[in-house]
Write an enzyme that holds these catalytic residues in place. Structure first.
Site, PDB file in Angstrom:
ATOM      1  N   GLU A 102     -28.256 -71.842 -18.582  1.00 33.60           N
ATOM      2  CA  GLU A 102     -27.280 -72.214 -17.553  1.00 33.60           C
ATOM      3  C   GLU A 102     -26.848 -73.658 -17.760  1.00 33.60           C
ATOM      4  OE1 GLU A 102     -27.300 -70.741 -13.649  1.00 33.60           O
ATOM      5  OE2 GLU A 102     -27.567 -72.711 -12.760  1.00 33.60           O
TER       6      GLU A 102
ATOM      7  N   ARG B 139     -25.560 -76.861  -3.255  1.00 32.36           N
ATOM      8  CA  ARG B 139     -25.511 -76.663  -4.709  1.00 32.36           C
ATOM      9  C   ARG B 139     -26.899 -76.744  -5.353  1.00 32.36           C
ATOM     10  NH1 ARG B 139     -19.915 -77.206  -5.707  1.00 32.36           N
ATOM     11  NH2 ARG B 139     -18.953 -78.647  -4.256  1.00 32.36           N
TER      12      ARG B 139
ATOM     13  N   ASP C 286     -28.923 -60.607 -11.061  1.00 32.05           N
ATOM     14  CA  ASP C 286     -29.442 -59.281 -11.417  1.00 32.05           C
ATOM     15  C   ASP C 286     -28.916 -58.830 -12.781  1.00 32.05           C
ATOM     16  OD1 ASP C 286     -30.784 -59.246  -9.026  1.00 32.05           O
ATOM     17  OD2 ASP C 286     -29.516 -57.723  -8.078  1.00 32.05           O
TER      18      ASP C 286
ATOM     19  N   ARG D 240      -7.745 -81.462 -12.374  1.00 30.93           N
ATOM     20  CA  ARG D 240      -8.042 -81.868 -10.990  1.00 30.93           C
ATOM     21  C   ARG D 240      -9.410 -82.539 -10.974  1.00 30.93           C
ATOM     22  NH1 ARG D 240      -3.900 -79.385 -10.509  1.00 30.93           N
ATOM     23  NH2 ARG D 240      -3.211 -77.799  -9.036  1.00 30.93           N
TER      24      ARG D 240
ATOM     25  N   HIS E 236     -24.620 -70.431  -7.042  1.00 31.53           N
ATOM     26  CA  HIS E 236     -25.345 -70.704  -5.798  1.00 31.53           C
ATOM     27  C   HIS E 236     -25.339 -69.527  -4.828  1.00 31.53           C
ATOM     28  CE1 HIS E 236     -24.815 -74.597  -7.554  1.00 31.53           C
ATOM     29  NE2 HIS E 236     -23.530 -74.632  -7.288  1.00 31.53           N
TER      30      HIS E 236
ATOM     31  N   ILE F 126     -21.781 -78.922 -15.404  1.00 28.37           N
ATOM     32  CA  ILE F 126     -21.182 -80.188 -15.851  1.00 28.37           C
ATOM     33  C   ILE F 126     -21.750 -81.346 -15.045  1.00 28.37           C
ATOM     34  CG2 ILE F 126     -18.980 -81.443 -15.940  1.00 28.37           C
ATOM     35  CD1 ILE F 126     -17.680 -78.596 -16.412  1.00 28.37           C
TER      36      ILE F 126
HETATM   37  O1  CA2 Z   1     -21.138 -78.810 -12.242  1.00 23.72           O
HETATM   38  C1  CA2 Z   1     -20.733 -77.667 -12.518  1.00 23.72           C
HETATM   39  O2  CA2 Z   1     -20.488 -77.298 -13.656  1.00 23.72           O
HETATM   40  C2  CA2 Z   1     -20.476 -76.669 -11.397  1.00 23.72           C
HETATM   41  O3  CA2 Z   1     -20.905 -75.396 -11.852  1.00 23.72           O
HETATM   42  C3  CA2 Z   1     -18.996 -76.673 -11.138  1.00 23.72           C
HETATM   43  C4  CA2 Z   1     -18.593 -75.770  -9.970  1.00 23.72           C
HETATM   44  C5  CA2 Z   1     -19.427 -76.090  -8.742  1.00 23.72           C
HETATM   45  O4  CA2 Z   1     -19.120 -75.175  -7.702  1.00 23.72           O
HETATM   46  C6  CA2 Z   1     -20.911 -76.044  -9.031  1.00 23.72           C
HETATM   47  O5  CA2 Z   1     -21.619 -76.405  -7.855  1.00 23.72           O
HETATM   48  C7  CA2 Z   1     -21.266 -77.008 -10.141  1.00 23.72           C
HETATM   49  C8  CA2 Z   1     -17.136 -75.963  -9.623  1.00 23.72           C
HETATM   50  C9  CA2 Z   1     -16.210 -75.733 -10.747  1.00 23.72           C
HETATM   51  C10 CA2 Z   1     -14.874 -76.184 -10.306  1.00 23.72           C
HETATM   52  O6  CA2 Z   1     -14.251 -76.762 -11.400  1.00 23.72           O
HETATM   53  C11 CA2 Z   1     -13.200 -77.582 -11.166  1.00 23.72           C
HETATM   54  C12 CA2 Z   1     -12.733 -78.256 -12.238  1.00 23.72           C
HETATM   55  C13 CA2 Z   1     -11.685 -79.123 -12.075  1.00 23.72           C
HETATM   56  C14 CA2 Z   1     -11.107 -79.282 -10.840  1.00 23.72           C
HETATM   57  C15 CA2 Z   1     -11.574 -78.591  -9.759  1.00 23.72           C
HETATM   58  C16 CA2 Z   1     -12.626 -77.717  -9.936  1.00 23.72           C
END
Ligand code: CA2
Length: 158
Positions: free
Chosen positions: A107, A120, A96, A26, A89, A110
């Site tokens: 950390e 975020r 903790d 996705r 977030h 992506i």
């Molecule tokens: O950029 C990142 O790695 C995030 O941790 C990804 C999270 C997001 O809530 C953070 O703000 C930033 C979301 C992960 C969702 O991953 C998906 C992958 C494919 C399709 C939909 C969601």
């Protein structure tokens, strides 16, 4: 004396949080085409360059991620790479847990969370990590393991 079998002193725990199991299926414009399996292989291959193992876990549940952090500590893991997804977030519990165990943690995000929505921009888990990487795509995991290896003094194998 032989080491107990359940220790993981040469292991990096790679923890991925909610929805990261959807990687590659996705929203490719945001998260790319690589799958979570691709991320885990990248981590295993990178860790192996330092004679380390990557123990990769993903969970959509906050408490299970807390349990993984405790487990990393209990098994004397060398470090943690964590992308707690949206829990980064929101989760004081993950903050903790990382603080409590003191396992060196990096950390990874992506995406560049600072170039996205303001909700975020703050990360509780980043406050408990010694470094963060954001915006390198999945290559951030490779970079994180390299940085963690340097931090813990693991040398690249010839
Ligand atoms: O950029 C990142 O790695 C995030 O941790 C990804 C999270 C997001 O809530 C953070 O703000 C930033 C979301 C992960 C969702 O991953 C998906 C992958 C494919 C399709 C939909 C969601």
């Amino acid at each position: 004396m032989a080491k107990p079998k359940d220790t993981a002193e040469e292991t990096i725990y790679v923890l991925n949080g909610p929805n990261l199991n959807l990687l590659g299926t996705r929203e490719p414009a945001t998260y790319g085409h690589a799958t979570l399996a691709d991320v885990e292989k990248l981590c295993a291959d990178t860790a192996a360059q330092f004679g380390l193992k990557a123990d990769c876990r993903q969970s959509n549940r906050e408490g299970e991620l807390v349990d993984f952090i405790h487990e990393a500590h209990a098994r004397k893991a060398a470090g943690i790479v964590i992308n707690a997804g949206a829990y980064s977030h929101t989760s004081i519990a993950l903050h903790d847990a990382l603080k409590a165990v003191g396992v060196p943690a990096v950390e990874v995000h992506i995406t560049n969370i600072h170039a996205r929505e303001s909700f975020r921009h703050h990360s509780f888990t980043a406050m408990a990590a010694f470094a963060i990487l954001a915006g390198f795509g999945i290559d951030g995991y490779r970079l994180a393991i390299n940085g963690l290896a340097a931090k813990i003094g693991a040398k690249a194998k010839a």
